[in-house]
Motif scaffolding. Sequence first.
Motif, PDB file in Angstrom:
ATOM      1  N   GLU A 169       1.944 -39.350   7.836  1.00 16.01           N
ATOM      2  CA  GLU A 169       2.217 -40.511   7.106  1.00 16.01           C
ATOM      3  C   GLU A 169       3.329 -41.419   7.687  1.00 16.01           C
ATOM      4  O   GLU A 169       4.250 -40.690   8.470  1.00 16.01           O
ATOM      5  N   LYS A 170       3.497 -42.781   7.448  1.00 15.28           N
ATOM      6  CA  LYS A 170       4.316 -43.646   8.116  1.00 15.28           C
ATOM      7  C   LYS A 170       5.977 -43.031   7.726  1.00 15.28           C
ATOM      8  O   LYS A 170       6.262 -42.666   6.603  1.00 15.28           O
TER       9      LYS A 170
ATOM     10  N   ILE B 246       0.924 -43.316   1.086  1.00 17.61           N
ATOM     11  CA  ILE B 246       1.772 -44.489   0.884  1.00 17.61           C
ATOM     12  C   ILE B 246       1.542 -45.704   1.573  1.00 17.61           C
ATOM     13  O   ILE B 246       1.568 -46.803   1.045  1.00 17.61           O
ATOM     14  N   VAL B 247       0.756 -45.429   2.802  1.00 16.89           N
ATOM     15  CA  VAL B 247       0.027 -46.804   3.488  1.00 16.89           C
ATOM     16  C   VAL B 247      -0.996 -46.191   4.204  1.00 16.89           C
ATOM     17  O   VAL B 247      -1.342 -44.986   4.426  1.00 16.89           O
ATOM     18  N   SER B 248      -1.883 -47.037   4.605  1.00 11.18           N
ATOM     19  CA  SER B 248      -3.309 -47.030   5.295  1.00 11.18           C
ATOM     20  C   SER B 248      -2.717 -46.512   6.919  1.00 11.18           C
ATOM     21  O   SER B 248      -2.145 -47.463   7.602  1.00 11.18           O
ATOM     22  N   PHE B 249      -2.972 -45.352   7.154  1.00 12.36           N
ATOM     23  CA  PHE B 249      -2.227 -44.795   8.434  1.00 12.36           C
ATOM     24  C   PHE B 249      -3.010 -43.964   9.307  1.00 12.36           C
ATOM     25  O   PHE B 249      -2.647 -43.616  10.465  1.00 12.36           O
ATOM     26  N   GLY B 250      -4.364 -44.158   8.781  1.00 13.55           N
ATOM     27  CA  GLY B 250      -5.312 -43.519   9.779  1.00 13.55           C
ATOM     28  C   GLY B 250      -5.420 -41.919   9.565  1.00 13.55           C
ATOM     29  O   GLY B 250      -5.986 -41.358  10.526  1.00 13.55           O
TER      30      GLY B 250
ATOM     31  N   SER C  73     -10.403 -30.720   4.169  1.00 14.96           N
ATOM     32  CA  SER C  73      -9.919 -31.861   3.157  1.00 14.96           C
ATOM     33  C   SER C  73      -9.262 -32.550   3.682  1.00 14.96           C
ATOM     34  O   SER C  73      -8.220 -32.329   4.439  1.00 14.96           O
ATOM     35  N   ALA C  74      -9.100 -34.017   3.158  1.00 14.32           N
ATOM     36  CA  ALA C  74      -7.859 -34.959   3.573  1.00 14.32           C
ATOM     37  C   ALA C  74      -7.578 -35.200   2.004  1.00 14.32           C
ATOM     38  O   ALA C  74      -8.518 -35.528   0.867  1.00 14.32           O
ATOM     39  N   ASP C  75      -6.585 -35.147   1.612  1.00 16.80           N
ATOM     40  CA  ASP C  75      -6.026 -35.127   0.149  1.00 16.80           C
ATOM     41  C   ASP C  75      -5.061 -36.476  -0.069  1.00 16.80           C
ATOM     42  O   ASP C  75      -4.321 -36.995   0.917  1.00 16.80           O
ATOM     43  N   HIS C  76      -4.778 -36.871  -1.333  1.00 20.45           N
ATOM     44  CA  HIS C  76      -4.322 -38.071  -1.757  1.00 20.45           C
ATOM     45  C   HIS C  76      -4.867 -39.584  -1.608  1.00 20.45           C
ATOM     46  O   HIS C  76      -5.745 -39.876  -2.501  1.00 20.45           O
ATOM     47  N   LEU C  77      -5.182 -40.057  -0.064  1.00 15.17           N
ATOM     48  CA  LEU C  77      -5.979 -41.041  -0.080  1.00 15.17           C
ATOM     49  C   LEU C  77      -6.011 -42.251  -0.690  1.00 15.17           C
ATOM     50  O   LEU C  77      -6.921 -43.118  -0.773  1.00 15.17           O
ATOM     51  N   LEU C  78      -4.870 -42.601  -1.235  1.00 17.78           N
ATOM     52  CA  LEU C  78      -4.554 -44.006  -1.995  1.00 17.78           C
ATOM     53  C   LEU C  78      -5.020 -45.007  -1.524  1.00 17.78           C
ATOM     54  O   LEU C  78      -5.355 -46.065  -1.804  1.00 17.78           O
ATOM     55  N   HIS C  79      -4.622 -44.977  -0.129  1.00 18.00           N
ATOM     56  CA  HIS C  79      -4.558 -46.063   1.006  1.00 18.00           C
ATOM     57  C   HIS C  79      -5.526 -45.957   1.963  1.00 18.00           C
ATOM     58  O   HIS C  79      -5.619 -46.566   3.009  1.00 18.00           O
ATOM     59  N   ALA C  80      -6.601 -45.001   1.858  1.00 14.83           N
ATOM     60  CA  ALA C  80      -7.746 -44.831   2.835  1.00 14.83           C
ATOM     61  C   ALA C  80      -8.305 -46.103   3.077  1.00 14.83           C
ATOM     62  O   ALA C  80      -8.881 -46.830   2.309  1.00 14.83           O
TER      63      ALA C  80
ATOM     64  N   ALA D 212      -6.570 -43.668  -6.020  1.00  8.74           N
ATOM     65  CA  ALA D 212      -7.523 -43.752  -4.875  1.00  8.74           C
ATOM     66  C   ALA D 212      -9.067 -44.244  -5.327  1.00  8.74           C
ATOM     67  O   ALA D 212      -9.335 -44.159  -6.377  1.00  8.74           O
ATOM     68  N   ARG D 213      -9.714 -44.657  -4.400  1.00 12.84           N
ATOM     69  CA  ARG D 213     -11.103 -45.289  -4.722  1.00 12.84           C
ATOM     70  C   ARG D 213     -12.299 -44.420  -4.645  1.00 12.84           C
ATOM     71  O   ARG D 213     -13.258 -44.296  -4.070  1.00 12.84           O
ATOM     72  N   GLY D 214     -12.001 -43.406  -5.758  1.00 15.09           N
ATOM     73  CA  GLY D 214     -12.832 -42.248  -6.104  1.00 15.09           C
ATOM     74  C   GLY D 214     -14.151 -42.799  -6.258  1.00 15.09           C
ATOM     75  O   GLY D 214     -15.242 -42.262  -5.734  1.00 15.09           O
ATOM     76  N   ARG D 215     -14.358 -43.697  -7.245  1.00 17.65           N
ATOM     77  CA  ARG D 215     -15.761 -44.304  -7.181  1.00 17.65           C
ATOM     78  C   ARG D 215     -16.404 -44.727  -6.045  1.00 17.65           C
ATOM     79  O   ARG D 215     -17.760 -44.323  -5.687  1.00 17.65           O
TER      80      ARG D 215
END
Length: 412
Positions: free
Chosen positions: A223-224, A253-257, A269-276, A306-309
Motif C-alpha cells: 500500500e502507498k 486505500i488507493v489503486s496501487f498494483g 488470495s488478494a484481500d481488501h481490493l476496494l480500489h483494485a 469493493a466491486r464484488g459484483r
Amino acid sequence: IIMNHLIIINARVLTPLGTSAIAGKHMDNLLDIPYGTIEITEGIITYVGKNRPAIPEGYKILDAEGRVVLPGFIDSHTHLVFGGYRPEEFIWRMKGDSYMSIMERGGGIINTVRATREASFETLKEKAEWYIEVMSRMGVTTVEGKSGYGLDKETELKQLEVMKAINENPNRKVDIATTFLGAHAVPTEYKGKEDDYIDFLIKEMLPLIQEKKLAEHCDIFCEKGVFTVEQSRRLLQAAKDKGFGVKIHADEIVSFGGAELAGELQALSADHLLHASDAGIQAMADNHVVATLLPLTAFTLREPYARGREMIDRGCAVALATDLNPGSCCSGSIPLTFALACIYMHFSVTEAITAMTLNGAAAIGRADRIGSIEVGKQGDLVVLDAETPAILPYYTGMNAVRHTIKRGKIIY
C-alpha cells in the motif's frame, strides 16, 4: 454412540462442490438436496444424499426437520491475536479523521503493536479463544489468523505460538490457518529503512518460522506509505520459494498494483481490493487468485465497497471474510457480512454462501479438506434455523445459526 459419529436426517443440504475455488457465474450453483442425509464417521463425511430407510447403529442422530445445512463458514481473513483495543481511534474516524492521519498521530497499527508487545502469552491466548468461541456460535469452523502486531522477532513469534497452542487443543471448536504478516507496517525502528526490514523478514524470520512450523502462509500490506509493489514482490517470492502460501493486502486505500502483483505471483488470495483496477481484476481472474472481500471494513471505514459484483461477472473467484481486528474493523460478525454482501455488493445469497465456504477454504489452501459437504471432507457444518438460505441476509445482522458442527461434534 461413538464421538464424532453423527447422522443428520431430513436436512435441506446446500453446498458448493469441488476441491478448488469456484469462479464467476458458477458461484451461483449449489447442490440442493431436500430432505437429505449427511453421515459423519470419525469426523469425516462418509455419505451425502437422499434420506435412507435404515440408519446404522452407533451414531448420534440429529433431525434437521427440513432446515438448511451448509458447510461450516470459513473466515479467511482475521487478525484475531492482538493486545489492547482502539475505541478512541474509532471515534476520531467518526469525526472525519482519515486512516492515514490517525497513523501519523501514532495511532493505527503501531498503537496495537505497542499493546501486543506488552501483553503476555496467556493474555493474548485468552482473548483469541474468546473471539473463537463467539465466532463458533455464528457458524465459523475454520478461521485464518495473522500475526503482524509485533513487527519484531519476539512478538511475531509470540502471536504465531498463541495460534499454534490453540490449534493443539484436541477440543478446539475452530481450526486456525496461520499467516505470518510481519510486513503489516513499518516498525518505528526501521522508518526510512523499509528495504532493510524486508531483508530482516526474508533472512531471519521466514527461516525461523519455517523451522518451527508456525505459519502456513505469508502476507504483506502492499500500500502507498507502507510497502511498495517491489518490496512486496521480493518478500512474497522469497516466501513462495520456501513453500509458504502467499497472500496480499492489496489496493485497500488507493489503486496501487497489488491485485496485479497477486496475479503475477499466482497468490492464494488478494484481500481488501476496494480500489483494485480493471487490470488487477483481470489478473486475478486469469491466474485463479481468490479475491477476498471484507465488507465490514468498508462499512466501518465508510468507504465504497469493493466491486464484488463486477469481479464475479468478470470471472473471479470471490471469498468473503470479516477482517476482525482492533483498528479498522473490530467485528467478526458473519451475519452482518452476509447482509452487506447481498444488500450493498449485489451478491446473490448462493454466491455469498460459496464465498463464505469453499472459496474461503481455497483462500487458505484447504479446499481439498473443507468448504463443502462431500464424502471425504471434514464434517464441519452449519444448521440454520430456517428452511431457506435467504434467512442469512434477511435476518439482518442477527444470528440465524441453530447448530455448529465441528468434525461431527455439535459444538453449538
